[in-house]
Design an enzyme around this catalytic site. Structure first.
Site, PDB file in Angstrom:
ATOM      1  N   THR A   1       0.784  -1.118  -0.095  1.00 14.76           N
ATOM      2  CA  THR A   1       0.028   0.065   0.005  1.00 14.76           C
ATOM      3  C   THR A   1       0.878   1.254   0.019  1.00 14.76           C
ATOM      4  O   THR A   1       0.580   2.284  -0.974  1.00 14.76           O
ATOM      5  CB  THR A   1      -0.815   0.131   1.131  1.00 14.76           C
ATOM      6  OG1 THR A   1      -1.872  -1.161   1.415  1.00 14.76           O
ATOM      7  CG2 THR A   1      -1.654   1.214   1.391  1.00 14.76           C
TER       8      THR A   1
ATOM      9  N   CYS B   1     -17.196  -4.466   0.176  1.00 20.57           N
ATOM     10  CA  CYS B   1     -18.012  -3.100   0.574  1.00 20.57           C
ATOM     11  C   CYS B   1     -19.700  -3.938   0.612  1.00 20.57           C
ATOM     12  O   CYS B   1     -20.125  -4.597  -0.241  1.00 20.57           O
ATOM     13  CB  CYS B   1     -17.836  -2.413  -0.726  1.00 20.57           C
ATOM     14  SG  CYS B   1     -19.048  -1.306  -0.962  1.00 20.57           S
TER      15      CYS B   1
ATOM     16  N   ASN C   1      -6.516  -9.508  -7.072  1.00 20.26           N
ATOM     17  CA  ASN C   1      -6.462  -9.953  -5.881  1.00 20.26           C
ATOM     18  C   ASN C   1      -7.918 -10.671  -5.604  1.00 20.26           C
ATOM     19  O   ASN C   1      -7.987 -11.492  -4.633  1.00 20.26           O
ATOM     20  CB  ASN C   1      -6.153  -9.131  -5.028  1.00 20.26           C
ATOM     21  CG  ASN C   1      -6.881  -7.665  -5.008  1.00 20.26           C
ATOM     22  OD1 ASN C   1      -6.737  -7.062  -5.796  1.00 20.26           O
ATOM     23  ND2 ASN C   1      -7.681  -7.379  -4.113  1.00 20.26           N
TER      24      ASN C   1
ATOM     25  N   THR D   1      13.799   4.540  10.097  1.00 27.13           N
ATOM     26  CA  THR D   1      14.675   3.377  10.392  1.00 27.13           C
ATOM     27  C   THR D   1      14.338   2.239   9.693  1.00 27.13           C
ATOM     28  O   THR D   1      13.196   1.686   9.508  1.00 27.13           O
ATOM     29  CB  THR D   1      14.917   3.280  11.879  1.00 27.13           C
ATOM     30  OG1 THR D   1      15.044   4.580  12.570  1.00 27.13           O
ATOM     31  CG2 THR D   1      15.895   2.202  12.221  1.00 27.13           C
TER      32      THR D   1
END
Ligand code: PLP
Length: 386
Positions: free
Chosen positions: A70, A325, A149, A237
């Site tokens: 994402t 949905c 997907n 990091t």
């Protein structure tokens, strides 16, 4: 317990988990520290990049690690938009992309950017001529995923890349590779792809690690500002242990690609044979040009969500629904032209090479047993009278 939700996420492989723990226990220096612990970590991350890039057929310095696909998709699309914002850029994508692509484009559209959303047909494919005609002088980026997907539809990304570059050699090509990476034989080496995103937790790596390939000399504007990690594109990091685990998972996936592909194909074929024979259960999409790792089934007169819970309650079998949905709008299957009943009656089975034919048989037996009961209570949209 039988786990058939491997498109959503996977178990972490034993070796990947071992590596994750080894790095956390021993190699916990910050790769950006100047001390020797930092240098060891930095070298380790570079080695990880070298391993992953070798499987993709690209240079190691063309990979950028992120926290997820994402984030990778956002960095690519928004990064290109920001870099080219003064040139009136035009973007093309297609309607059945993952939300980490479509929602970014919807946001950019609201911001005033020019976006074309190409439709797909009943098999989830775009019309290549429509793509060709949509590309203009200002088209800066085209985003088309490799494998869908929800249904497993495989896009012909080589042909799409060729078409894009034939019409406008300056147009960049972005492929969301999440459902193909480590599963489907593919190399970036001779492709015309400029950006390719991937995610660790879909191939038995840990969650919280993703990345993308960006071709040399292609500019994007970073989304965040801070340190100069990851070629100054992604401050923060570096997640050394997560990257280490992901690298082991990548090695395992790519080294057994053909074997794993054959194994899941047998399982998917078995599921189709046992479930769809005369039971009013239908395949969404088709077999040809669909990934064997994903099976989307429409179960007539049963709600997918109800079946999902029935399977987990009765036999601890885990699948997912096709509908993200509730109201049936804005869903991959609706872009294929399927009606609301079909969207609500769909389950998605995410297959792993760790699944077995016996598990597939048990899943089908249980689906058939449960739908016999559930079909006695036909779904209705009517509200109960109080
Ligand atoms: N793109 C596709 C095609 C996916 O299937 C997923 C996850 O389901 C993503 C992107 C997002 O991946 P991540 O969970 O790493 O953000």
């Amino acid at each position: 317990m039988i786990y058939f939700d491997n498109c959503a996420t996977t178990k972490v492989s034993e070796n990947a988990l071992k590596e994750f723990n080894r790095i956390n226990e021993n190699l916990y220096g910050n790769p950006n520290s100047l001390n020797l612990m930092g240098v060891w970590s930095e070298n380790y991350v570079t080695d990880c990049k070298k391993t992953i890039s070798s499987f993709l057929g690209v240079n190691y310095d063309e990979l950028i690690f992120t926290s997820s696909a994402t984030e990778s998709n956002n960095m690519i699309i928004q990064g290109v938009a920001k870099f080219h914002k003064n040139k009136n850029p035009h973007f093309i994508t297609q309607k059945s992309e993952h939300p980490s692509v479509t929602e970014v484009y919807r946001f950019l559209e609201k911001e005033g950017f020019d976006i074309t959303f190409l439709p797909v047909n009943g098999l989830g494919q775009i019309d290549i001529n429509e793509l060709r005609n949509a590309i203009k002088k200002e088209t800066i980026l085209v985003s088309i995923m490799h494998i869908n997907n929800e249904t497993g539809a495989i896009f012909p990304i080589e042909e799409i890349g060729k078409t894009i570059k034939e019409v406008n050699k300056n147009t960049l090509f972005h492929v969301d590779g999440v459902q193909g990476f480590g599963k489907y034989k593919f190399s970036l080496k001779h492709s015309l792809i400029d950006f390719y995103s991937f995610s660790s937790h879909k191939i038995m790596g840990v969650k919280g690690v993703g990345g993308f390939y960006k071709g040399k000399n292609i500019n994007i504007t970073p989304l965040f500002y801070g340190g100069h990690q990851e070629n100054s594109l992604r401050p923060s990091t570096v997640n050394v242990s997560g990257i280490g685990a992901f690298t082991i998972a990548t090695k395992e996936a790519f080294s057994n690609l053909d074997e794993n592909y054959k194994k899941v194909t047998i399982i998917k074929d078995k599921l189709i044979e046992l479930c769809t024979d005369d039971n009013e259960i239908y395949l969404n999409g088709s077999v040809e040009n669909f990934s064997p790792f994903i099976l989307s089934l429409y179960v007539k007169d049963v709600r997918g969500e109800v079946l999902l819970h029935a399977l987990e309650l009765s036999k601890k079998i885990f699948v997912s629904t096709g509908t993200a949905c509730n109201n049936g709008n804005n869903n991959v299957l609706s872009t294929y032209g399927y009606d609301k009943e079909r969207l609500l009656g769909t389950i998605r089975i995410g297959i792993s090479y760790e699944n077995t034919v016996e598990e597939a048989q048990l899943l089908c037996e249980e689906i058939l047993a449960q739908i016999k009961i559930l079909r006695l209570v036909k779904p209705t949209n009517k509200k109960r009278k109080k």
